[in-house]
Design a protein around this motif. Structure first.
Motif, PDB file in Angstrom:
ATOM      1  N   LYS A 187       0.825  -1.206   0.000  1.00  0.00           N
ATOM      2  CA  LYS A 187       0.000   0.000   0.000  1.00  0.00           C
ATOM      3  C   LYS A 187       0.865   1.265   0.000  1.00  0.00           C
ATOM      4  O   LYS A 187       0.541   2.254  -0.670  1.00  0.00           O
ATOM      5  CB  LYS A 187      -0.935  -0.010   1.210  1.00  0.00           C
ATOM      6  CG  LYS A 187      -1.994  -1.105   1.137  1.00  0.00           C
ATOM      7  CD  LYS A 187      -2.822  -1.186   2.416  1.00  0.00           C
ATOM      8  CE  LYS A 187      -3.769  -0.029   2.539  1.00  0.00           C
ATOM      9  NZ  LYS A 187      -4.672  -0.185   3.721  1.00  0.00           N
ATOM     10  N   GLY A 188       1.981   1.225   0.722  1.00  0.00           N
ATOM     11  CA  GLY A 188       2.865   2.389   0.759  1.00  0.00           C
ATOM     12  C   GLY A 188       3.497   2.670  -0.590  1.00  0.00           C
ATOM     13  O   GLY A 188       3.581   3.825  -1.024  1.00  0.00           O
ATOM     14  N   VAL A 189       3.948   1.613  -1.276  1.00  0.00           N
ATOM     15  CA  VAL A 189       4.523   1.779  -2.613  1.00  0.00           C
ATOM     16  C   VAL A 189       3.484   2.370  -3.551  1.00  0.00           C
ATOM     17  O   VAL A 189       3.780   3.270  -4.357  1.00  0.00           O
ATOM     18  CB  VAL A 189       5.052   0.435  -3.154  1.00  0.00           C
ATOM     19  CG1 VAL A 189       5.472   0.573  -4.616  1.00  0.00           C
ATOM     20  CG2 VAL A 189       6.227  -0.064  -2.315  1.00  0.00           C
ATOM     21  N   CYS A 190       2.255   1.883  -3.463  1.00  0.00           N
ATOM     22  CA  CYS A 190       1.186   2.384  -4.328  1.00  0.00           C
ATOM     23  C   CYS A 190       0.884   3.853  -4.038  1.00  0.00           C
ATOM     24  O   CYS A 190       0.624   4.638  -4.965  1.00  0.00           O
ATOM     25  CB  CYS A 190      -0.068   1.542  -4.162  1.00  0.00           C
ATOM     26  SG  CYS A 190       0.075  -0.133  -4.837  1.00  0.00           S
ATOM     27  N   ILE A 238      -6.040   1.238  -8.340  1.00  0.00           N
ATOM     28  CA  ILE A 238      -5.351   0.255  -7.491  1.00  0.00           C
ATOM     29  C   ILE A 238      -5.376   0.691  -6.037  1.00  0.00           C
ATOM     30  O   ILE A 238      -5.692  -0.104  -5.136  1.00  0.00           O
ATOM     31  CB  ILE A 238      -3.896   0.057  -7.962  1.00  0.00           C
ATOM     32  CG1 ILE A 238      -3.868  -0.550  -9.361  1.00  0.00           C
ATOM     33  CG2 ILE A 238      -3.126  -0.821  -6.976  1.00  0.00           C
ATOM     34  CD1 ILE A 238      -2.496  -0.565  -9.999  1.00  0.00           C
ATOM     35  N   VAL A 239      -5.075   1.955  -5.774  1.00  0.00           N
ATOM     36  CA  VAL A 239      -5.065   2.472  -4.396  1.00  0.00           C
ATOM     37  C   VAL A 239      -6.457   2.376  -3.779  1.00  0.00           C
ATOM     38  O   VAL A 239      -6.608   1.947  -2.621  1.00  0.00           O
ATOM     39  CB  VAL A 239      -4.544   3.923  -4.370  1.00  0.00           C
ATOM     40  CG1 VAL A 239      -4.795   4.562  -3.000  1.00  0.00           C
ATOM     41  CG2 VAL A 239      -3.058   3.959  -4.679  1.00  0.00           C
ATOM     42  N   ASP A 240      -7.488   2.760  -4.528  1.00  0.00           N
ATOM     43  CA  ASP A 240      -8.850   2.676  -4.015  1.00  0.00           C
ATOM     44  C   ASP A 240      -9.225   1.239  -3.682  1.00  0.00           C
ATOM     45  O   ASP A 240      -9.856   0.967  -2.655  1.00  0.00           O
ATOM     46  CB  ASP A 240      -9.842   3.239  -5.052  1.00  0.00           C
ATOM     47  CG  ASP A 240      -9.793   4.744  -5.163  1.00  0.00           C
ATOM     48  OD1 ASP A 240      -9.234   5.384  -4.240  1.00  0.00           O
ATOM     49  OD2 ASP A 240     -10.294   5.281  -6.165  1.00  0.00           O
ATOM     50  N   ARG A 241      -8.811   0.320  -4.535  1.00  0.00           N
ATOM     51  CA  ARG A 241      -9.120  -1.094  -4.310  1.00  0.00           C
ATOM     52  C   ARG A 241      -8.460  -1.609  -3.040  1.00  0.00           C
ATOM     53  O   ARG A 241      -9.102  -2.287  -2.217  1.00  0.00           O
ATOM     54  CB  ARG A 241      -8.661  -1.917  -5.509  1.00  0.00           C
ATOM     55  CG  ARG A 241      -8.998  -3.398  -5.412  1.00  0.00           C
ATOM     56  CD  ARG A 241      -8.436  -4.155  -6.605  1.00  0.00           C
ATOM     57  NE  ARG A 241      -9.058  -3.738  -7.865  1.00  0.00           N
ATOM     58  CZ  ARG A 241      -8.693  -4.216  -9.051  1.00  0.00           C
ATOM     59  NH1 ARG A 241      -7.719  -5.114  -9.149  1.00  0.00           N
ATOM     60  NH2 ARG A 241      -9.304  -3.796 -10.148  1.00  0.00           N
ATOM     61  N   LEU A 242      -7.192  -1.274  -2.855  1.00  0.00           N
ATOM     62  CA  LEU A 242      -6.460  -1.755  -1.683  1.00  0.00           C
ATOM     63  C   LEU A 242      -6.970  -1.105  -0.397  1.00  0.00           C
ATOM     64  O   LEU A 242      -6.918  -1.731   0.679  1.00  0.00           O
ATOM     65  CB  LEU A 242      -4.960  -1.489  -1.836  1.00  0.00           C
ATOM     66  CG  LEU A 242      -4.257  -2.226  -2.990  1.00  0.00           C
ATOM     67  CD1 LEU A 242      -2.779  -1.855  -3.010  1.00  0.00           C
ATOM     68  CD2 LEU A 242      -4.435  -3.736  -2.868  1.00  0.00           C
TER      69      LEU A 242
END
Length: 309
Positions: free
Chosen positions: A146-149, A302-306
């Protein structure tokens, strides 16, 4: 031995990076002996600032002679302005000619612990990583993903979006609190696209097919590389073959074997919520690695999904 002070005329302004002398960086890295990691662009050393005992990372660039001095400093300035929790922060540089050579180094505000590659697969792997039961380290790994994203979201949503162009496990640095930081961001600004592509072709397993085949460049290149990392972080399986065809086989194998039943078996101690996180990371990673870049999800998707699982 040289001291660790910065050169005369260097700036302490928050708006400008510090200018270090080569001799000062030689001193604070113990004659460039405290190595942290190395890549085709040059090694990274641990350094300690003498006045504060603050640890920093010093990257000694190789193959940079073709960059004009003024151009180099302008590009460094553009990287210096990038600030985010999940991006290694540039604090200064060295651009000094010594006899017939020009030494160019980048200095980062970072206390080096290990790279994500070392954490997952290297001899320094700790905290349960690379163990028989990866469940013991899943919470940390999911926070790293999550941090990388989040860092990539920042780069891709800038007014002038930045494509990293060389995302891989070695370029994700972990601090002592295991917070991931995207490293070597400046290389996409300092070196030419052709130079970065030349180095990446030595190990193309993170390289999007369209970039490998010189048919185009966009932020979707980073999305492909992110997908490779997500798969490696989640499955603990590396794709070490440097052939694109082998990468296709690797992806097909992951898709076939990492079913819900296999995930539950490998991550046997996780609850249903965490198992869903694992499954989502693998599914998303495979989507990111699609050959057609138009089918890859954007970083905000991707961020919203995670963030919603």
């Amino acid at each position: 031995m040289a001291t660790g002070e910065i050169t005369e005329g260097s700036s302490s302004s928050p708006e400008l990076p510090k200018i270090f002398s080569f001799q000062s960086l030689e001193g604070i890295t113990n004659n460039f002996s405290r190595i942290f990691c190395k890549d085709p662009f040059g090694p990274v050393y641990k350094g300690t600032l003498p006045d504060t005992d603050k640890e920093i990372a010093v990257k000694k660039l190789e193959q940079s002679a073709e960059i004009p001095p003024e151009d180099f400093e302008n590009k460094v300035q553009s990287v210096y302005e990038i600030k985010h929790e999940n991006i290694v922060e540039l604090i200064g540089f060295c651009n000094q000619t010594l006899q017939i050579t020009t030494e160019r180094l980048l200095c980062y505000d970072f206390d080096p612990n290990e790279s994500l590659q070392q954490h997952l697969f290297g001899p320094k792997a700790t905290d349960g990583s690379n163990s028989a039961d990866p469940s013991t380290n899943w919470d940390t790994c999911f926070k790293i993903v999550k941090g990388v994203c989040q860092g990539l979201l920042y780069l891709h949503k800038l007014e002038d979006p930045i494509t990293h162009m060389d995302l891989n496990l070695n370029n994700i640095w972990l601090d002592r609190a295991m917070v991931p930081k995207i490293a070597n961001l400046g290389l996409s600004r300092i070196f030419s696209e052709d130079r970065i592509k030349y180095y990446k072709e030595e190990s193309p397993r993170y390289m999007a097919p369209e970039y490998l085949n010189s048919t185009g460049m966009s932020v979707s290149i980073d999305i492909y590389s992110l997908g490779v990392m997500m798969i490696q972080i989640t499955t603990r399986e590396e794709n070490n073959d440097n052939l694109d065809k082998a990468s296709r086989i690797y992806i097909k194998d992951i898709r076939k074997r990492w079913t819900a039943e296999h995930i539950a078996s490998v991550y046997s101690s996780l609850d249903s919520e965490c198992l869903h996180q694992v499954h989502t990371c693998i599914k998303t990673g495979l989507e990111c690695m699609q050959i057609d870049q138009k089918n890859r999800p954007s970083i905000d998707v991707i961020v919203d999904r995670l963030n919603t699982i």
